[in-house]
Design a protein around this motif. Structure first.
Motif, PDB file in Angstrom:
ATOM      1  N   LEU A   1      44.275  50.263  41.674  1.00 20.04           N
ATOM      2  CA  LEU A   1      43.185  49.616  41.940  1.00 20.04           C
ATOM      3  C   LEU A   1      41.707  50.491  42.063  1.00 20.04           C
ATOM      4  O   LEU A   1      40.954  49.975  41.687  1.00 20.04           O
ATOM      5  CB  LEU A   1      43.295  48.928  43.459  1.00 20.04           C
ATOM      6  N   GLU A   2      42.068  51.516  42.307  1.00 26.03           N
ATOM      7  CA  GLU A   2      40.921  52.507  42.439  1.00 26.03           C
ATOM      8  C   GLU A   2      40.370  52.642  40.963  1.00 26.03           C
ATOM      9  O   GLU A   2      39.064  52.668  40.771  1.00 26.03           O
ATOM     10  CB  GLU A   2      41.304  54.009  42.703  1.00 26.03           C
ATOM     11  N   GLY A   3      41.100  52.388  39.932  1.00 21.69           N
ATOM     12  CA  GLY A   3      40.741  52.564  38.462  1.00 21.69           C
ATOM     13  C   GLY A   3      39.855  51.331  38.176  1.00 21.69           C
ATOM     14  O   GLY A   3      38.900  51.405  37.606  1.00 21.69           O
ATOM     15  N   HIS A   4      40.268  50.165  38.795  1.00 21.20           N
ATOM     16  CA  HIS A   4      39.485  49.052  38.544  1.00 21.20           C
ATOM     17  C   HIS A   4      38.034  49.095  39.224  1.00 21.20           C
ATOM     18  O   HIS A   4      37.190  48.576  38.421  1.00 21.20           O
ATOM     19  CB  HIS A   4      40.358  47.694  39.159  1.00 21.20           C
ATOM     20  N   VAL A   5      37.876  49.381  40.491  1.00 20.68           N
ATOM     21  CA  VAL A   5      36.893  49.671  41.232  1.00 20.68           C
ATOM     22  C   VAL A   5      35.721  50.583  40.587  1.00 20.68           C
ATOM     23  O   VAL A   5      34.671  50.192  40.419  1.00 20.68           O
ATOM     24  CB  VAL A   5      37.009  50.056  42.829  1.00 20.68           C
ATOM     25  N   LYS A   6      36.608  51.775  40.072  1.00 17.57           N
ATOM     26  CA  LYS A   6      35.713  52.740  39.495  1.00 17.57           C
ATOM     27  C   LYS A   6      35.019  52.139  38.338  1.00 17.57           C
ATOM     28  O   LYS A   6      33.877  52.397  37.650  1.00 17.57           O
ATOM     29  CB  LYS A   6      36.519  54.043  39.060  1.00 17.57           C
ATOM     30  N   MET A   7      35.843  51.261  37.344  1.00 23.75           N
ATOM     31  CA  MET A   7      35.210  50.693  36.215  1.00 23.75           C
ATOM     32  C   MET A   7      34.008  49.900  36.545  1.00 23.75           C
ATOM     33  O   MET A   7      32.970  49.779  36.117  1.00 23.75           O
ATOM     34  CB  MET A   7      36.359  49.892  35.662  1.00 23.75           C
ATOM     35  N   LEU A   8      34.137  48.913  37.501  1.00 19.31           N
ATOM     36  CA  LEU A   8      33.116  48.111  38.043  1.00 19.31           C
ATOM     37  C   LEU A   8      32.146  48.763  38.678  1.00 19.31           C
ATOM     38  O   LEU A   8      30.818  48.117  38.556  1.00 19.31           O
ATOM     39  CB  LEU A   8      33.795  47.144  38.817  1.00 19.31           C
ATOM     40  N   VAL A   9      32.102  49.725  39.669  1.00 25.35           N
ATOM     41  CA  VAL A   9      31.105  50.293  40.238  1.00 25.35           C
ATOM     42  C   VAL A   9      30.447  51.582  39.836  1.00 25.35           C
ATOM     43  O   VAL A   9      29.402  51.882  40.137  1.00 25.35           O
ATOM     44  CB  VAL A   9      31.603  50.494  41.728  1.00 25.35           C
ATOM     45  N   VAL A  10      31.444  52.382  38.919  1.00 24.19           N
ATOM     46  CA  VAL A  10      30.897  53.725  38.780  1.00 24.19           C
ATOM     47  C   VAL A  10      30.790  53.779  37.246  1.00 24.19           C
ATOM     48  O   VAL A  10      29.595  54.319  36.872  1.00 24.19           O
ATOM     49  CB  VAL A  10      31.744  54.948  39.161  1.00 24.19           C
ATOM     50  N   ASP A  11      31.783  53.670  36.472  1.00 22.24           N
ATOM     51  CA  ASP A  11      31.716  53.934  34.957  1.00 22.24           C
ATOM     52  C   ASP A  11      30.633  53.242  34.133  1.00 22.24           C
ATOM     53  O   ASP A  11      30.474  52.057  34.311  1.00 22.24           O
ATOM     54  CB  ASP A  11      33.028  53.311  34.579  1.00 22.24           C
ATOM     55  N   ARG A  12      29.751  53.738  33.462  1.00 20.38           N
ATOM     56  CA  ARG A  12      28.717  53.102  32.662  1.00 20.38           C
ATOM     57  C   ARG A  12      29.232  52.413  31.336  1.00 20.38           C
ATOM     58  O   ARG A  12      30.402  53.021  31.001  1.00 20.38           O
ATOM     59  CB  ARG A  12      27.654  54.054  31.967  1.00 20.38           C
ATOM     60  N   ILE A  13      28.691  51.629  30.872  1.00 18.25           N
ATOM     61  CA  ILE A  13      29.148  50.907  29.615  1.00 18.25           C
ATOM     62  C   ILE A  13      28.892  51.804  28.431  1.00 18.25           C
ATOM     63  O   ILE A  13      27.511  52.135  28.265  1.00 18.25           O
ATOM     64  CB  ILE A  13      28.679  49.601  29.237  1.00 18.25           C
TER      65      ILE A  13
END
Length: 605
Positions: free
Chosen positions: A593-605
């Motif tokens: 789940l951390e990976g999902h949150v990181k994608m939505l909240v941290v990782d840039r497109i």
């Protein structure tokens, strides 16, 4: 407005320089301490009825599950203070105006459809709701014109069908009859039309219960697309997760990847705006998650709000899952302007998880009976009968409920306190029923299981809070009655959540001693020996619930006054979030789940 005369000398005051939230939290904490001191004084000379256990009733097992958040989760949350992004709002506004010009200058129906589809897939539709509404109204008129519809290809008709139904407009499946032969089967020449087949496949997921022709359309499209699955990532992704069942935040990144090789300047502007919007919303989400995370003090982290409630110290057994609490409102309420709503629903989610854990793993039956009665009464005078940890929990519930009531009253002018109290009473009664099942090892019939377990997902309770926080007034039957009724909008969304949860029962849950699932009830009731058969039945039920949910979102003669479209999107997003929240790996454990949150909240497109 002050009532002091403008000529009167101002009293000497010391100005509290702390931020407003800190002052409010301090005042709230002080009030809670006074309440607790009064409660403790009431019970200091006597033993509460909750502690005089006679042992006649069985106990819910007092398990000690390892519910603490991982160190990587703590590190992720802590890093957000250093991850804030700076976005030029002026540049965003300029791009929005360019997109509006592009929409107004679209040359034909086909181009308008593709633009609206791209905007939705990029997750920026909330900026152009008025423009999209006008375009779809125009297209709906074209679809009702037999001469006009014959000029559109399979891709255009399928896309128009899907977009209109997503917008709440009923369109008959008969629009696909032009693509069928005299025997009612889809024409052979469509078999190589990959773009049209993909759109037909996506459109079929907007079907309602009883629309057999859309089942046939999906079957035809799926079978014809299979040969292209290996060569096309786009086809493979669609077959794995159709757009209507997907969260926009996850789809946007995939869509941009699929469009990298296209040289279309209009699409390029949309993608540029989507990337800036991603940075902007991530900055908001980071700030919100940081606020939520500071609530906690359970083990290593939680919020200052949470710490002030005292739950961290007194309820050591409950789950410290900041990311889960935040992932729920983030998934279903992604719009930037709903920040306040997300933060408040994160608090509601934290309380739902906390109270669920009390009924699941800690409370004795006597204690749980008392707590259920306390919530039903909502009487501070009754709270002294509870043991200390339940007094703390009730006061937390009391505080948050009054906070939300005050917010709704101030923002929207509605007094909803009685409705919110009713919602919590309904939820705790459902938890109490499950505690009885577990304590006596009773396995209910599948219908009885669903009646109770759909309520205990907590989604109906959260939905009532969201409805009021979004500023909606009372519908005809009252939101509690309408939102909590069986066979309604929220009910089908919550059923999807419940069934996904049961499909995703993990090794972690089994190790913690969780009770029976719908799969267990079904297998026992029908004498099924193979779990695979039961799981296939549950998957069919999820598909059926989606069709009924689709029906509830449409304006129909049988449903002339559906809930507002923005609220309907919330319930759809709740159903869409289920595969993310409950997807399991091959080892039977929940995926990262951390990976999902990181994608939505941290990782840039």
């Amino acid at each position: 407005m002050s009532t002091t005369s403008c000529h009167s000398p101002r009293p000497s005051v010391i100005i509290d320089q702390r931020p407003k939230l800190a002052r409010r939290a301090a005042a709230s904490c002080s009030w809670r301490m006074q309440q607790r001191e009064a409660l403790n004084k009431n019970v200091s000379n006597s033993t509460s009825s909750a502690t005089q256990l006679n042992g006649n009733l069985p106990l819910v097992p007092r398990l000690n599950p390892n519910y603490r958040s991982s160190s990587s989760e703590h590190n992720l949350v802590s890093s957000l203070a250093r991850e804030r992004k700076v976005v030029s709002l002026q540049t965003m506004e300029a791009l929005k105006n360019e997109v509006r010009l592009i929409l107004r200058s679209a040359a034909n129906t086909s181009e308008m459809l593709d633009l609206v589809d791209a905007i939705q897939r990029l997750g920026i539709a909330y900026y152009f709701e008025e423009e999209i509404g006008n375009i779809l109204s125009s297209i709906r008129g074209n679809l009702l014109n037999d001469g006009m519809i014959k000029e559109l290809d399979l891709h255009d008709v399928s896309l128009a069908f899907r977009l209109l139904r997503q917008h709440g407009c009923y369109v008959s499946p008969g629009v696909f009859d032009n693509f069928k032969d005299g025997k009612g089967a889809f024409k052979h020449e469509l078999e190589q039309d990959v773009r049209g087949l993909l759109s037909l496949y996506e459109a079929s997921f907007l079907g309602m219960d009883g629309e057999v022709s859309l089942h046939e359309a999906r079957s035809f499209a799926t079978s014809q697309l299979q040969p292209f699955r290996q060569a096309s990532t786009k086809v493979a992704r669609a077959l794995e997760q159709p757009f209507h069942h997907s969260l926009a935040g996850f789809q946007a990144r995939r869509y941009i990847q699929d469009c990298q090789d296209q040289e279309d300047w209009k699409l390029g502007i949309l993608i540029e705006l989507a990337k800036l919007d991603c940075d902007y919303t991530q900055s908001l989400y980071q700030k919100e998650l940081w606020e939520v995370s500071k609530m906690s003090m359970m083990g290593s982290v939680l919020t200052r709000w949470w710490k002030g409630l005292g739950l961290a110290e007194e309820l050591e057994f409950i789950r410290d899952q900041v990311l889960v609490w935040f992932m729920f409102p983030l998934s279903i309420l992604p719009d930037p302007h709903l920040s306040d709503c997300r933060l408040k629903i994160a608090k509601v989610a934290a309380l739902i998880y906390t109270i669920d854990d009390i009924y699941d793993v800690h409370g004795s039956m006597e204690e749980l009976h008392l707590f259920t009665e306390a919530v039903a009464r909502w009487d501070l005078g009754f709270v002294h009968t509870l043991p200390a940890y339940l007094r703390t929990c009730f006061m937390a519930l009391h505080d948050v409920t009054n906070e939300i009531q005050s917010h709704v009253q101030k923002r929207h002018g509605h007094n909803v306190l009685d409705k919110l109290k009713q919602v919590w009473a309904t939820l705790t009664q459902a938890y109490m029923e499950e505690a009885k099942w577990k304590s006596t090892r009773f396995m209910p019939k599948k219908e009885e299981y669903l009646r109770n377990r759909v309520v205990s997902t907590g989604l109906p309770a959260a939905s009532v809070h969201i409805y009021y926080l979004m500023g909606f007034s009372e519908p005809k039957d009252g939101p509690v009655d309408a939102l909590l009724q069986r066979q309604g909008l929220v009910w089908y969304s919550a059923m999807i959540l419940r069934l996904w949860d049961d499909l995703g029962r993990t090794m972690d849950e089994q190790e913690r001693g969780y009770d029976a699932s719908y799969i267990d009830c079904y297998m026992k009731e029908f004498g099924v020996t193979e779990e695979k058969e039961a799981r296939e039945h549950v998957e069919q039920m999820i598909g059926s619930a989606w069709e009924k949910l689709n029906r509830e979102c449409l304006v129909l003669p049988t449903n002339p006054n559906p809930f507002p479209s923005s609220f309907a999107r919330v319930t759809l997003n709740a159903a869409r979030a289920c595969p993310v929240m409950y997807q399991c790996g091959k080892d039977g454990r929940l995926l990262d789940l951390e990976g999902h949150v990181k994608m939505l909240v941290v990782d840039r497109i």
